[in-house]
Design a protein around this motif. Structure first.
Motif, PDB file in Angstrom:
ATOM      1  N   VAL A 170      51.998  49.587  21.316  1.00  0.00           N
ATOM      2  CA  VAL A 170      52.702  50.714  21.925  1.00  0.00           C
ATOM      3  C   VAL A 170      51.816  51.948  21.753  1.00  0.00           C
ATOM      4  N   VAL A 171      51.242  52.414  22.864  1.00  0.00           N
ATOM      5  CA  VAL A 171      50.196  53.437  22.774  1.00  0.00           C
ATOM      6  C   VAL A 171      50.590  54.721  23.506  1.00  0.00           C
TER       7      VAL A 171
ATOM      8  N   GLN B 220      54.630  44.069  20.082  1.00  0.00           N
ATOM      9  CA  GLN B 220      54.391  44.363  18.676  1.00  0.00           C
ATOM     10  C   GLN B 220      54.096  45.854  18.528  1.00  0.00           C
ATOM     11  N   GLU B 221      54.292  46.355  17.318  1.00  0.00           N
ATOM     12  CA  GLU B 221      54.220  47.796  17.096  1.00  0.00           C
ATOM     13  C   GLU B 221      52.871  48.404  17.454  1.00  0.00           C
ATOM     14  N   ASP B 222      51.794  47.634  17.312  1.00  0.00           N
ATOM     15  CA  ASP B 222      50.478  48.228  17.573  1.00  0.00           C
ATOM     16  C   ASP B 222      50.071  48.141  19.043  1.00  0.00           C
TER      17      ASP B 222
ATOM     18  N   HIS C 232      51.060  48.959  26.115  1.00  0.00           N
ATOM     19  CA  HIS C 232      49.742  48.894  26.738  1.00  0.00           C
ATOM     20  C   HIS C 232      49.721  47.872  27.864  1.00  0.00           C
TER      21      HIS C 232
ATOM     22  N   GLN D 262      57.829  52.973  18.623  1.00  0.00           N
ATOM     23  CA  GLN D 262      56.934  52.141  17.815  1.00  0.00           C
ATOM     24  C   GLN D 262      57.623  50.994  17.064  1.00  0.00           C
ATOM     25  N   SER D 263      58.902  50.755  17.366  1.00  0.00           N
ATOM     26  CA  SER D 263      59.602  49.668  16.660  1.00  0.00           C
ATOM     27  C   SER D 263      60.073  48.551  17.586  1.00  0.00           C
TER      28      SER D 263
END
Lengths: 358, 358
Positions: free
Chosen positions: B270-271, B266-268, B285, B331-332
């Protein structure tokens, strides 16, 4: 290309352009009314206002426009700061107070119950004054609140920074969701505690949200002109919310120093900081941010730090010194202009139509 | 709407779609050739390759396509790591090696002179093999190098993360600039040391760069489909560079575990992290990132940390364990698909034409 979308239909406005509800005196009645009068949606940033102030401004705006406008409220969140942490945070600000030659103006720590009560009174005013549109930042109001506002046909707009938050907003029964990209100025609107990284750029965020929700999506963050509007529509949004672009307008109530700093800034000087309020927010790098850059983790949560720094921000502004003010800005300051709302609205629309013809 | 732009004209390609030159084995000859064969521009990510490997792959690709393709090189940067820092950084990795049951494979610290020599040999190969397009990451090659490559009519593409970097690239004499938004996966391409925040989202970055340079701009970061392509063109870009979208394609050489992790992410999740290489990079992550999250500042610079973690990343992959691999992603990830290059290219183009008609 008439720029009609689900958002213009739902909100009964001419263009899918919403003025971001910037709190702290930016959204004067003149600004809000002029945005609505020129075909967009003006919004009162009522987060820090007392219920009486909200009522007064709603009535003022009604004198200035017959078009729809809205109000934005902050959903109060729990916070947990001990007396000791609060004392230490206050102590850390003392060298700056000394420099500005102002006294320790520490007030009592904010109380959660009191914030919740204010929030409920603000909503009561919105209902009594029959404001047609209400948006929320920092969370989702309770089920009962959503139900009550909807029973009065108030259109509800939530704010999300991730797909998960957008889905939660849809599930809560709200009508529209604003997706705030990492480009956005001011406070981050994230509220989901399990975010690894809620700083998603709009190029990624818009299509991923659009694929997962049925309610219309409004894009926010770094959008300043017709190019940003058309790009957002290409990505699947039904409208845009613009903050910084309206902040530097003549009708905005932002401090002239704040406007000037944005008009001179470059995109890489706009940084994220917790230093002013305890919540991550984007603004122009200055001395205050610099002094706290190594201590971000020790700063107490919003709204505790926000109340502690209030006197400093105010004194800095009145001394004509931008170094200790919160200079909120999105990542596109090079596109900001000193202009009227009318000029901004007309140029966004003209440019959008040009972009779409190409 | 034929999707012709200054970039398609200049690069002699059919569509303004460039496959990002992902280093580390992703850009197989099949991937590069198929992108070029379907109307885009395939790119070899040659950053970590020896000059002989570069030559071998260029020749392989020439067997598979007559269309233009390019090579990307890393511009070597100075680094400054003491023997003590290097020993400590190596020691910090030992618990992970123990867990993976692999020996301390520490090699000698990389030498700057050697990297510069390799870079010059890589460029010699590009000239000898008459590759028509060469792009650069992590900086700008010397004036002499630019002059020499241009005298052979090689089209030069630089990579920028801010307006300032894009202006520097234009001034150096390069022909095209890739602007890398904060959404982008893998390594950040920033090279200007005075960046306060080089993490600018594409919604902000593209128009601000376009207003300041005359050379064509290619947008990179989070772009996965026709929506992202059309949005980038609306913002003023003349083309897009897509990484993650090609990484999960069947022709890509990315580890199947890496592809699988992206397809599920999911997009959140990816850090940004410095933990794998010493340079900021965006990936999914996992345990490795988590273990270094409090120690980001102590990690030695690229390429020192990169060489120290190589054995761990390799062992993690061969043990089928994604927790210690560098799982680069933009981020996608929700828009990533397991598909062929041909299917991806066709759907991007079809969707772009649909978006533009609306």
């Amino acid at each position: 290309m008439d720029l009609k979308t689900k958002v213009t239909e739902r909100l009964l406005i001419q263009y899918p352009i919403i003025q971001a509800p910037m709190a702290g005196g930016v959204t004067t009645s003149e600004l809000v009314a002029e945005v609505s009068n020129t075909g967009g949606l003006g919004m009162i940033g009522a987060g820090y206002m007392t219920p009486d102030q909200v009522r007064k401004q709603i009535r003022e705006i009604k004198e200035l426009t017959n078009a729809p406008f809205g109000v934005n409220l902050f959903v109060p969140g729990e916070f947990d700061t001990t007396e000791k942490e609060w004392q230490e945070a206050n102590q850390a600000l003392q060298p700056i107070r000394n420099q500005l030659n102002i006294p320790d103006d520490k007030t009592d720590a904010p109380v959660f119950d009191h914030l919740l009560e204010t929030f409920q009174e603000q909503m009561k005013v919105i209902q009594e004054e029959e404001v047609p549109i209400c948006s929320f930042t920092f969370g989702i109001p309770s089920k009962d609140t959503v139900k009550q506002l909807k029973s009065q046909d108030i259109i509800l707009i939530g704010t999300a920074t991730t797909v998960k938050e957008a889905i939660e907003i849809e599930r809560s029964g709200m009508d529209i969701v604003v997706v705030q990209g990492s480009e956005a100025g001011g406070h981050r609107g994230d509220f989901s505690p399990d975010n690894q990284d809620g700083l998603v750029g709009l190029m990624s965020l818009i299509p991923q949200v659009v694929d997962q929700v049925r309610i219309p999506v409004i894009a926010a963050g770094g959008i300043m002109d017709g190019r940003g509007l058309m790009a957002s529509l290409c990505l699947g949004a039904e409208g845009v919310q613009m903050g910084t672009a309206f902040l530097t307008c003549k009708e905005s109530g932002a401090n002239p120093l704040h406007k000037q700093e944005i008009l001179q800034a470059q995109e890489d000087q706009v940084v994220l900081t917790r230093s002013f309020s305890g919540k991550w927010a984007r603004g122009i790098h200055n001395q205050f941010i610099s002094e706290f850059s190594q201590k971000e983790a020790t700063i107490p949560d919003y709204p505790v730090q926000n109340s502690l720094t209030k006197g400093i921000r105010k004194a800095s502004a009145s001394q004509g010194n931008p170094e200790y003010m919160s200079l909120w800005s999105g990542q596109s300051p090079r596109l900001a202009k000193d202009q009227t709302v009318k000029t901004l609205m007309e140029s966004v629309i003209t440019e959008a139509k040009q972009v779409s013809v190409e």
